[in-house]
Write a protein that holds these residues in place. Structure first.
Motif, PDB file in Angstrom:
ATOM      1  N   TYR A 188      91.431 130.723  68.491  1.00  0.00           N
ATOM      2  CA  TYR A 188      92.831 130.331  68.406  1.00  0.00           C
ATOM      3  C   TYR A 188      93.044 128.968  69.052  1.00  0.00           C
ATOM      4  O   TYR A 188      93.721 128.102  68.498  1.00  0.00           O
ATOM      5  CB  TYR A 188      93.722 131.368  69.097  1.00  0.00           C
ATOM      6  N   GLN A 202      91.596 126.246  66.833  1.00  0.00           N
ATOM      7  CA  GLN A 202      92.438 125.937  65.689  1.00  0.00           C
ATOM      8  C   GLN A 202      93.637 125.078  66.086  1.00  0.00           C
ATOM      9  O   GLN A 202      93.978 124.109  65.404  1.00  0.00           O
ATOM     10  CB  GLN A 202      92.928 127.237  65.036  1.00  0.00           C
ATOM     11  N   ARG A 225      99.331 132.768  67.658  1.00  0.00           N
ATOM     12  CA  ARG A 225      98.450 133.511  66.762  1.00  0.00           C
ATOM     13  C   ARG A 225      99.065 133.659  65.376  1.00  0.00           C
ATOM     14  O   ARG A 225      98.403 133.468  64.361  1.00  0.00           O
ATOM     15  CB  ARG A 225      98.127 134.887  67.353  1.00  0.00           C
ATOM     16  N   LEU A 271      99.312 130.242  63.454  1.00  0.00           N
ATOM     17  CA  LEU A 271      97.981 129.791  63.066  1.00  0.00           C
ATOM     18  C   LEU A 271      97.424 130.635  61.920  1.00  0.00           C
ATOM     19  O   LEU A 271      96.696 130.130  61.060  1.00  0.00           O
ATOM     20  CB  LEU A 271      97.034 129.845  64.266  1.00  0.00           C
ATOM     21  N   LYS A 272      97.760 131.924  61.904  1.00  0.00           N
ATOM     22  CA  LYS A 272      97.336 132.772  60.783  1.00  0.00           C
ATOM     23  C   LYS A 272      97.937 132.267  59.477  1.00  0.00           C
ATOM     24  O   LYS A 272      97.271 132.240  58.441  1.00  0.00           O
ATOM     25  CB  LYS A 272      97.765 134.214  61.030  1.00  0.00           C
TER      26      LYS A 272
END
Length: 352
Positions: free
Chosen positions: A186, A189, A251, A254-255
């Motif tokens: 994470y 990214q 999270r 970013l997903k």
């Protein structure tokens, strides 16, 4: 985007069907009603079954991440759990109609191997395993064709996992789902987005949780990235110590970015996010989903989360489904019409 789905013989689902899927699909239901299993099924279809062939600890729900350290007889029960009622004689089939791309179907089955396997020799007694003579087979079908467009096999040889072909079945579309919460991926990214000056959606979403936040910076020198934020303190503060809400928002966004043009699968979406800001968070999720052209599947236990999502997203893009045990003991899917969702929100009716 998935318009409809049918899941057969996967975990608790003998046959589960979902129609009229939307841009944002919220799944509710009691514990052990299959919410996570539904997200897994979408994940398996997206990757052409590769999550099983990579022996993903998340999909198999393994207690340990190092697969090769576990004996074949220790792994077998986890493979059996993938099949409804542990019956590996009936194949798993996950089918979906994709908007603009017609039909796709993934079949996962147990197949007898043509070539006998060499037993794995270990000290002590060995429990007879189905994988000594069988393999797991995945087949991907498109456009209602009788023959698969791709297939792959997984088996054990000398205690080691083997797959043929090594690259597995090609992915149908991009996805992101359930990385370990402590996984530094994470941070990597986000660090990459910061360096590309593409962190705007993440920063906007984080400001919902922490209004004082001015900026986020990759403060890495060596090793894993360290993301720090400026909240007006004398020193920058690591994002990881700002609370679970901040980490959860990172999270989720970013997903969505990672699943560009595909699906983002979010389990327990409300974790760490206070009910008072959930509507704003859902607005940020919907905006990021629009920008990345990503379809969202999110599971929740929270009525406040459902209400907040409806208020932020609206009936045109949001769909609500409840998973529940039916009279025959099987798990079924109860869809809520747009009017039913609106009425439930207005009168504060329980839908979980």
């Amino acid at each position: 985007m998935l318009q409809s789905m049918k899941i057969q013989n996967y975990r608790g689902f003998r046959c589960l069907e979902m129609d009229d899927l939307g841009a944002v699909n919220i799944i509710v239901g009691k514990n052990n009603s299959g919410k996570t299993s539904l997200l897994e099924a979408v994940y398996l279809l997206a990757g052409g079954g590769d999550a099983v062939f990579a022996v993903n600890p998340t999909i198999l729900r393994l207690p340990r991440s190092n697969i090769q350290e576990q004996a074949i007889q220790a792994l077998e029960p986890y493979f059996e759990q993938l099949f409804h009622d542990h019956n590996m004689e009936k194949p798993i089939e996950i089918e979906a109609y994709l908007v603009g791309r017609e039909n796709a179907r993934l079949k996962i089955s147990l197949e007898e191997r043509q070539e006998p396997n060499i037993p794995w020799v270990v000290d002590g007694p060995i429990t007879k395993s189905i994988f000594h003579k069988h393999c797991i087979k995945a087949e991907l079908y498109r456009h209602y064709l009788i023959e698969p467009v791709a297939s792959s096999h997984l088996w054990f040889k000398d205690g080691q996992l083997q797959r043929d072909p090594p690259e597995g079945v090609p992915a149908l579309f991009s996805w992101s789902f359930n990385l370990n919460r402590d996984n530094p991926e994470y941070a990597r990214q986000l660090a990459d987005l910061i360096w590309k000056k593409e962190d705007g959606p993440v920063l906007s979403a984080l400001k919902i949780i922490e209004p004082r936040l001015v900026s986020v910076t990759d403060n890495s020198i060596a090793g894993d990235p360290v993301i720090v934020g400026d909240i007006g303190k004398p020193k920058l503060v690591p994002l990881s110590v700002m609370g679970e809400g901040m980490s959860q928002v990172v999270r989720i966004i970013l997903k969505l970015v990672a699943a560009q043009g595909g699906v983002a699968l979010i389990d327990e979406v409300e974790n760490g996010i206070h009910y008072s800001v959930q509507s704003d968070v859902w607005a940020a999720i919907d905006e990021a989903a629009r920008e990345s052209n990503t379809q969202v599947f999110a599971a929740t236990h929270s009525w406040e989360c459902v209400s907040a999502a409806y208020k932020a997203i609206g009936p045109e893009r949001m769909r609500l489904y409840r998973l529940q045990k039916m009279k025959d003991g099987e798990i079924g899917c109860v869809p809520y019409s747009r009017d039913a969702v609106a009425g439930a929100i207005k009168f504060n009716l329980e839908v979980r």
